[in-house]
Design a protein around this motif. Structure first.
Motif, PDB file in Angstrom:
ATOM      1  N   GLY A  57       3.213 -63.550 -24.462  1.00 49.73           N
ATOM      2  CA  GLY A  57       1.843 -64.029 -24.342  1.00 49.73           C
ATOM      3  C   GLY A  57       1.684 -65.037 -23.225  1.00 49.73           C
ATOM      4  O   GLY A  57       2.602 -65.274 -22.438  1.00 49.73           O
ATOM      5  N   GLY A  58       0.502 -65.657 -23.168  1.00 49.71           N
ATOM      6  CA  GLY A  58       0.211 -66.586 -22.097  1.00 49.71           C
ATOM      7  C   GLY A  58       0.029 -67.999 -22.601  1.00 49.71           C
ATOM      8  O   GLY A  58      -0.047 -68.257 -23.801  1.00 49.71           O
ATOM      9  N   THR A  88       0.436 -57.320 -15.101  1.00 47.99           N
ATOM     10  CA  THR A  88       1.199 -58.554 -15.326  1.00 47.99           C
ATOM     11  C   THR A  88       2.203 -58.377 -16.459  1.00 47.99           C
ATOM     12  O   THR A  88       3.300 -58.942 -16.407  1.00 47.99           O
ATOM     13  CB  THR A  88       0.252 -59.725 -15.637  1.00 47.99           C
ATOM     14  OG1 THR A  88      -0.629 -59.363 -16.711  1.00 47.99           O
ATOM     15  CG2 THR A  88      -0.569 -60.101 -14.422  1.00 47.99           C
ATOM     16  N   SER A  89       1.830 -57.622 -17.464  1.00 51.23           N
ATOM     17  CA  SER A  89       2.772 -57.411 -18.570  1.00 51.23           C
ATOM     18  C   SER A  89       3.986 -56.612 -18.105  1.00 51.23           C
ATOM     19  O   SER A  89       5.115 -56.877 -18.545  1.00 51.23           O
ATOM     20  CB  SER A  89       2.080 -56.700 -19.740  1.00 51.23           C
ATOM     21  OG  SER A  89       1.569 -55.444 -19.340  1.00 51.23           O
ATOM     22  N   THR A  97      -0.051 -66.876 -13.213  1.00 47.41           N
ATOM     23  CA  THR A  97      -1.133 -65.960 -12.854  1.00 47.41           C
ATOM     24  C   THR A  97      -2.311 -66.660 -12.184  1.00 47.41           C
ATOM     25  O   THR A  97      -3.080 -66.019 -11.466  1.00 47.41           O
ATOM     26  CB  THR A  97      -1.649 -65.211 -14.092  1.00 47.41           C
ATOM     27  OG1 THR A  97      -2.087 -66.156 -15.072  1.00 47.41           O
ATOM     28  CG2 THR A  97      -0.543 -64.333 -14.688  1.00 47.41           C
ATOM     29  N   THR A 113      -0.172 -69.052 -17.207  1.00 47.42           N
ATOM     30  CA  THR A 113       0.955 -68.128 -17.116  1.00 47.42           C
ATOM     31  C   THR A 113       0.793 -66.973 -18.092  1.00 47.42           C
ATOM     32  O   THR A 113       0.008 -67.036 -19.040  1.00 47.42           O
ATOM     33  CB  THR A 113       2.290 -68.837 -17.432  1.00 47.42           C
ATOM     34  OG1 THR A 113       2.357 -69.145 -18.830  1.00 47.42           O
ATOM     35  CG2 THR A 113       2.444 -70.111 -16.617  1.00 47.42           C
ATOM     36  N   GLU A 114       1.569 -65.933 -17.836  1.00 49.81           N
ATOM     37  CA  GLU A 114       1.682 -64.817 -18.781  1.00 49.81           C
ATOM     38  C   GLU A 114       3.139 -64.415 -18.865  1.00 49.81           C
ATOM     39  O   GLU A 114       3.827 -64.321 -17.839  1.00 49.81           O
ATOM     40  CB  GLU A 114       0.832 -63.622 -18.346  1.00 49.81           C
ATOM     41  CG  GLU A 114       0.895 -62.475 -19.338  1.00 49.81           C
ATOM     42  CD  GLU A 114      -0.078 -61.345 -19.040  1.00 49.81           C
ATOM     43  OE1 GLU A 114       0.229 -60.190 -19.411  1.00 49.81           O
ATOM     44  OE2 GLU A 114      -1.133 -61.617 -18.437  1.00 49.81           O
ATOM     45  N   GLU A 142       8.256 -65.261 -17.472  1.00 48.27           N
ATOM     46  CA  GLU A 142       6.939 -65.917 -17.452  1.00 48.27           C
ATOM     47  C   GLU A 142       6.430 -66.019 -16.016  1.00 48.27           C
ATOM     48  O   GLU A 142       7.087 -66.589 -15.145  1.00 48.27           O
ATOM     49  CB  GLU A 142       7.029 -67.294 -18.096  1.00 48.27           C
ATOM     50  CG  GLU A 142       5.671 -67.911 -18.394  1.00 48.27           C
ATOM     51  CD  GLU A 142       5.776 -69.157 -19.247  1.00 48.27           C
ATOM     52  OE1 GLU A 142       4.717 -69.671 -19.665  1.00 48.27           O
ATOM     53  OE2 GLU A 142       6.910 -69.623 -19.507  1.00 48.27           O
TER      54      GLU A 142
END
Length: 326
Positions: free
Chosen positions: A181-182, A12-13, A211, A176-177, A208
């Motif tokens: 950050g999330g 995800t990052s 997730t 979200t991520e 963003e």
């Protein structure tokens, strides 16, 4: 279709970093690819997120559900827990699109799908959402399917999702991520009303990524999704009502309602729900709630009929819910 770069994200990052640099997320592609073919959207790069570990529906410690953003609409609609304890969500999902599309469309993508306003899709037409500052051809044009609540002088487009309406009635939250950050926010806070910047549809920042969606524990009472549309299948809502209502001793004790087809976002007005609490189910009670819902409604010609239709649809939904809850 214009040339574009393509990459698969492994984390995800990684996806968030690529999107922050200008790439557009690609999941099921059921909306995005159509928009690219029509050159309504022309991203220079796509980042494919389908290999991320976001495909599960899991119980939360609070007895709710965590729904991964890549869970398909078909899998979510047919999940045993959703069918048993969140039937309004299952019914909403099954009322949208075709089986083939539901097999590809994802939870996150469904929340972020673009309006079906015909002028948004027509690149020769004026559209502030697609091309800010050009005007809104829908104001004086074919606006039969467009908004009567929450719109502005710059845009009267509606949000097309059935799933999002049911999730809003259930009190869903979005996880979200992003590169920084999330966060977790209420589904209603995800969306922005058009105002004078209808091209900015959500509060998501660059990069963003949604997730997951979190559902609270199953609510007490009866659940229902009522959708009025032009034909029985594969049609977007003219008006829809997602509801959860509890009745005890002949009085409504709780009510959670959300509306589709009426506004630029899945619409909820807590004053409508408050007006129902403590009242006996009746046509007068239901009409009083509809008066509050539609107090600021404004038609634009072809869509004037939506205002009385919304009243009748709410009345029907509440009658069904109260009968079942009792």
């Amino acid at each position: 279709m214009r040339p574009f770069d393509y990459a698969r994200a492994d984390t995800t990052s990684d996806a968030a970093t690529r999107a922050a640099a200008g790439a557009t997320f690609l999941a099921g592609g059921t909306n995005l690819l159509d928009l690219m073919k029509l050159e309504v959207m022309a991203p220079e790069a796509l980042v494919d997120v389908t290999r991320l570990d976001l495909h599960e529906v899991e119980a939360t410690d609070e007895s709710g559900l965590r729904i991964g953003a890549l869970v398909t609409n078909s899998d979510l609609a047919n999940h045993a827990t959703v069918r048993a304890h969140y039937p309004v969500l299952s019914r909403a999902l099954l009322s949208g699109a075709t089986v083939q599309l539901r097999n590809k469309a994802t939870t996150g993508g469904n929340l972020l799908q673009r309006t079906r306003c015909p002028y948004f899709y027509d690149t020769a037409a004026a559209c502030n959402k697609r091309d800010p500052g050009t005007g809104c051809a829908a104001m004086e044009g074919r606006n039969r399917i467009l908004a009567v609540l929450g719109a502005s002088d710059h845009c009267i487009a509606t949000h097309p999702s059935d799933m999002a309406v049911a999730m809003r009635a259930l009190g869903a939250r979005v996880v979200t991520e992003g590169p920084d950050g999330g966060r977790e926010l209420d589904l209603g806070d995800l969306y922005r009303l058009p105002g004078d910047t209808p091209n900015i549809e959500t509060v998501l920042s660059d990069g963003e990524l949604i997730t997951a969606v979190i559902l609270p524990p199953p609510p007490a009472g009866a659940q229902s999704y009522v959708k009025v549309r032009d034909r029985a299948s594969y049609a977007f809502a003219l008006v829809s009502v997602a509801g959860v209502v509890a009745v005890e001793d002949g009085r409504i004790t709780s009510a959670n309602l959300a509306f589709g087809g009426l506004a630029p976002m899945p619409w909820r007005n807590e004053a409508v729900e408050t007006a129902l609490i403590g009242k006996a189910p009746s046509t007068e009670t239901f009409d009083a709630a509809a008066d509050i819902l539609l107090a600021d409604a404004k038609g634009h010609g072809d869509n004037d009929f939506k205002i009385p239709l919304a009243r009748r649809t709410l009345r029907r939904a509440l009658r069904e819910l109260c009968e079942r809850a009792a």
